[in-house]
Design an enzyme around this catalytic site. Sequence first.
Site: not given
Length: 203
Positions: A64-66
């Site tokens: 996931v990105s964050s």
Amino acid sequence: MVRLYRTGEVAKRLGVSAMTIRRWVKSGKIKAHKIGKEYRIPESEVLRLLEGKLLDKVVIYARVSSRDQKEDLGRQVEYLKNYCSSKGYQVVKVITDISSGLNENRKGLKQLFKLVESGEVGKVVITYRDRLTRFGFEYLEEYFNSHGVEIEVIFDDEEKTPEKELVEDLLAVVTSFAGKLYGARSHKKKHLVEAVKNALRDD
């Protein structure tokens, strides 16, 4: 007398492509005899693969990105585990990253490369192509294949509309550059990303 099989015959028995079998032979994962321009594979090697000593050993990779997407990461991993279980795969490692798909220095991605290069696995399983990399998936796939490792993507990216894919790519680029400019956890970065999201939403 040892029975020898053509690459096409082995591919059919294992449920993979003949090209994959040839790559495994060249990378040393399958022992074979070269007769002229073709390879012949001993029955013992076929049985070894059918027993799952290589073919069904997989790595799960999720990203996931964050950090505020940690719950999504957990669901992603759980789905991948259930998928592999239903396929009868032996999961030897679960690797995760919380980082942009544009980041080439991801800790998990580096770990994945080492496993692929070691010859300990036969397959990497991911949900979508962009979980592994935002751009240049084909290059990674070719590199993994050169080590006899396949990438199995569960969901087809073609299900995404071109507009949605473009928006995701744009947000990935903005997030990556904002992180480099202001720091991964800075408020300026968050405000900039949110501003771009809102602008895209309004359009």
